[in-house]
Motif scaffolding. Structure first.
Motif, PDB file in Angstrom:
ATOM      1  N   VAL A 135      45.675  37.531  31.355  1.00 51.41           N
ATOM      2  CA  VAL A 135      45.795  37.278  29.914  1.00 51.41           C
ATOM      3  C   VAL A 135      44.553  37.794  29.192  1.00 51.41           C
ATOM      4  CG1 VAL A 135      46.032  35.507  28.124  1.00 51.41           C
ATOM      5  CG2 VAL A 135      47.234  35.254  30.308  1.00 51.41           C
ATOM      6  N   THR A 136      44.770  38.427  28.055  1.00 50.97           N
ATOM      7  CA  THR A 136      43.671  38.818  27.180  1.00 50.97           C
ATOM      8  C   THR A 136      43.840  38.133  25.842  1.00 50.97           C
ATOM      9  OG1 THR A 136      43.445  41.001  28.226  1.00 50.97           O
ATOM     10  CG2 THR A 136      42.474  40.725  26.048  1.00 50.97           C
ATOM     11  N   VAL A 156      45.145  36.308  15.394  1.00 53.45           N
ATOM     12  CA  VAL A 156      44.952  36.003  16.813  1.00 53.45           C
ATOM     13  C   VAL A 156      46.030  36.749  17.593  1.00 53.45           C
ATOM     14  CG1 VAL A 156      43.892  33.754  16.448  1.00 53.45           C
ATOM     15  CG2 VAL A 156      46.380  33.929  16.611  1.00 53.45           C
ATOM     16  N   ALA A 157      45.725  37.049  18.856  1.00 51.63           N
ATOM     17  CA  ALA A 157      46.675  37.754  19.709  1.00 51.63           C
ATOM     18  C   ALA A 157      46.504  37.307  21.147  1.00 51.63           C
ATOM     19  CB  ALA A 157      46.470  39.267  19.607  1.00 51.63           C
ATOM     20  N   VAL A 158      47.604  37.305  21.888  1.00 45.83           N
ATOM     21  CA  VAL A 158      47.590  36.983  23.314  1.00 45.83           C
ATOM     22  C   VAL A 158      48.438  38.033  24.024  1.00 45.83           C
ATOM     23  CG1 VAL A 158      48.130  35.302  25.099  1.00 45.83           C
ATOM     24  CG2 VAL A 158      47.361  34.517  22.849  1.00 45.83           C
ATOM     25  N   ASP A 159      47.830  38.755  24.949  1.00 44.29           N
ATOM     26  CA  ASP A 159      48.539  39.768  25.730  1.00 44.29           C
ATOM     27  C   ASP A 159      48.558  39.352  27.199  1.00 44.29           C
ATOM     28  OD1 ASP A 159      48.870  41.296  23.464  1.00 44.29           O
ATOM     29  OD2 ASP A 159      47.038  42.439  23.795  1.00 44.29           O
ATOM     30  N   TYR A 160      49.717  39.528  27.816  1.00 39.64           N
ATOM     31  CA  TYR A 160      49.887  39.164  29.226  1.00 39.64           C
ATOM     32  C   TYR A 160      50.421  40.371  29.987  1.00 39.64           C
ATOM     33  CZ  TYR A 160      51.845  36.930  33.412  1.00 39.64           C
ATOM     34  OH  TYR A 160      52.166  36.598  34.705  1.00 39.64           O
ATOM     35  N   VAL A 161      49.725  40.749  31.044  1.00 34.52           N
ATOM     36  CA  VAL A 161      50.152  41.864  31.889  1.00 34.52           C
ATOM     37  C   VAL A 161      50.063  41.422  33.335  1.00 34.52           C
ATOM     38  CG1 VAL A 161      49.755  44.245  32.578  1.00 34.52           C
ATOM     39  CG2 VAL A 161      49.320  43.561  30.213  1.00 34.52           C
TER      40      VAL A 161
END
Length: 366
Positions: A252-253, A270-275
C-alpha cells in the motif's frame, strides 16, 4: 535564426547522408464506438481510424556532437485523407552535457518544474503547436534550460511583429545531498502573435515563478513547493504554497497533499494505492477550488496478455468496465463500456480515458 537553424540542419544532413541513421516509429488504430459524442470535434463516432508516422534522422559528427531531426505526421484519418506535412518536428544538436532544440519541443520552465499536485498558480506554458527554441546544459550537477517562443508572424508579410522570440523561460532541476529541487520562471507575454489563436488552454501569458524542494524522511517522500503568478494585464499577483507526502507500507502507498491558495479555498486530497500480484487498486479523494472529486479504479492481470479494468470516477458521475488483450508485441485489442452521466468527460472517462458507450478498438505500435 529560424533560417540559420534550418540551413545548418540541411548541411548536416547532406554532408553525412551516407552515414546517417534513419529510424521509423508509428501507431495506428481501427475502432468502432456506438455513442455519438457531445464534442463536435471528436471524430471517434461509429467507425474511426487513424495512423501516425514518425521519422528520425540522426548523424554523429566528428566533433562528438549529434545532429538529429524528428518529423511526425498523420498518414491517414477518418476521412481517408493523408497529411504529408509535418504536424510535429524537432531539430536538435546535442552533446553529453548540452543541447540545442528547435521545433515542437518543451519550454524550459515547464520541462524542469516539479511542483505539488493541484497548485492553482504554477501553470507554466506548455507546448502544443507552438515553435520553441531551447538550450539545455549541465552546471554543477544541475540540469538548466533556457527557451523562447518563436514568433514568425509578419506585419504585412514584411516585418515581424515585435520580438522574434517571445516569453522567455528558465528552468533548473537537480539534487544536492539528500534533497532534490526545481525552480522555474517564465516572463509575461501579451504580444505573442499566435496567442489569440491558441485555444487549447496550454499557453499562459502571465509571469510565473516557482521553487520546490523534496526529500525522503522516515521512509516517506516529502515535497514542498511555492509558486507566484502575476497577471499579465492587471498586474495582480497571487500565490500557491503546497506540501505533498507519499508513504509506502508494504503493498500500500498512502498519499496526501495540501495547498494554501491566496485567492481561493485551499485544496487538499488523499490517495491510497494497492499493488499486489495481479491486482491493482487506486482510490483518491480531493477538494480543489471548492469542488470535491473522488475515484475508485482497479485492474486485474489474468495472464496470457488479458487484463480487466473497472472504475468509478468524477465523484460517481463516470464509470466504466474494460478489457484488453495483447494480440502480439505492439498490437492490442480493447473492448470497453463507459458512462458519463453529466456529459463533462466526453472521451476521457476514468484514468484510462475511455470513450462513452461501447468501444471495440484494435491498435498497433511499431
Amino acid at each position: 535564426m529560424k533560417r540559420i537553424l534550418l540551413a545548418s540542419a540541411s548541411i548536416v544532413a547532406f554532408a553525412g547522408a551516407a552515414a546517417a541513421e534513419i529510424s521509423f516509429n508509428g501507431e495506428a488504430a481501427l475502432g468502432y464506438n456506438d455513442t455519438e459524442s457531445v464534442s463536435e470535434t471528436d471524430d471517434d463516432d461509429g467507425f474511426y481510424w487513424d495512423a501516425e508516422l514518425g521519422i528520425t534522422f540522426t548523424q554523429e559528427l566528428d566533433n562528438g556532437l549529434v545532429a538529429a531531426a524528428t518529423v511526425t505526421s498523420d498518414v491517414v484519418d477518418n476521412q481517408l485523407e493523408g497529411d504529408i506535412f509535418a504536424e510535429g518536428y524537432v531539430l536538435s544538436l546535442t552533446s553529453e552535457t548540452a543541447g540545442l532544440f528547435f521545433g515542437d519541443t518543451d519550454m524550459a520552465a515547464n520541462l524542469r518544474w516539479d511542483g505539488v499536485s493541484e497548485m492553482a498558480h504554477d501553470g507554466f506554458s506548455e507546448t502544443d503547436g507552438e515553435t520553441v527554441l531551447r538550450g539545455d546544459f549541465m552546471a554543477y550537477g544541475f540540469d538548466v534550460s533556457i527557451s523562447g517562443l518563436v514568433d514568425d508572424t509578419t506585419d504585412g508579410n514584411i516585418e515581424p511583429v515585435g520580438d522574434t522570440l517571445d516569453q522567455y523561460s528558465v528552468g533548473v532541476a537537480g539534487s544536492f545531498g539528500a534533497f532534490e529541487m526545481s525552480a522555474a520562471y517564465q516572463e509575461k507575454e501579451t504580444d505573442f502573435s499566435e496567442a489569440a489563436d491558441i485555444d487549447n488552454g496550454d499557453y499562459n501569458p502571465n509571469e510565473i515563478f516557482g521553487i520546490s524542494v523534496g526529500t525522503a524522511f522516515a521512509g516517506a517522500d516529502v515535497d514542498v513547493a511555492y509558486a507566484r503568478e502575476e497577471d499579465a494585464v492587471t498586474g495582480d499577483a497571487e500565490d500557491s504554497t503546497g506540501i505533498e507526502v507519499a508513504f509506502p507500507v508494504g503493498p500500500v502507498t498512502l498519499g496526501a497533499f495540501y495547498v494554501a491558495e491566496s485567492d481561493q479555498d485551499d485544496g487538499y486530497g488523499v490517495a491510497v494505492d494497492y499493488v499486489s500480484g495481479a491486482l491493482t487498486v487506486s482510490t483518491a479523494y480531493e477538494e480543489v477550488g471548492g469542488d470535491d472529486d473522488w475515484a475508485i479504479e482497479a485492474g486485474y492481470d489474468m495472464g496470457q496478455g488479458l487484463n480487466f479494468y473497472a472504475g468509478v470516477a468524477d465523484a460517481g458521475d463516470d464509470y466504466y468496465v474494460a478489457a484488453t488483450y495483447e494480440l502480439a508485441e505492439g498490437a492490442q485489442l480493447l473492448v470497453s463500456y463507459g458512462e458519463d452521466d453529466n456529459d463533462d468527460s466526453e472521451d476521457e472517462i476514468g484514468d484510462p480515458e475511455y470513450q462513452e458507450g461501447t468501444t471495440v478498438e484494435v491498435s498497433f505500435e511499431f
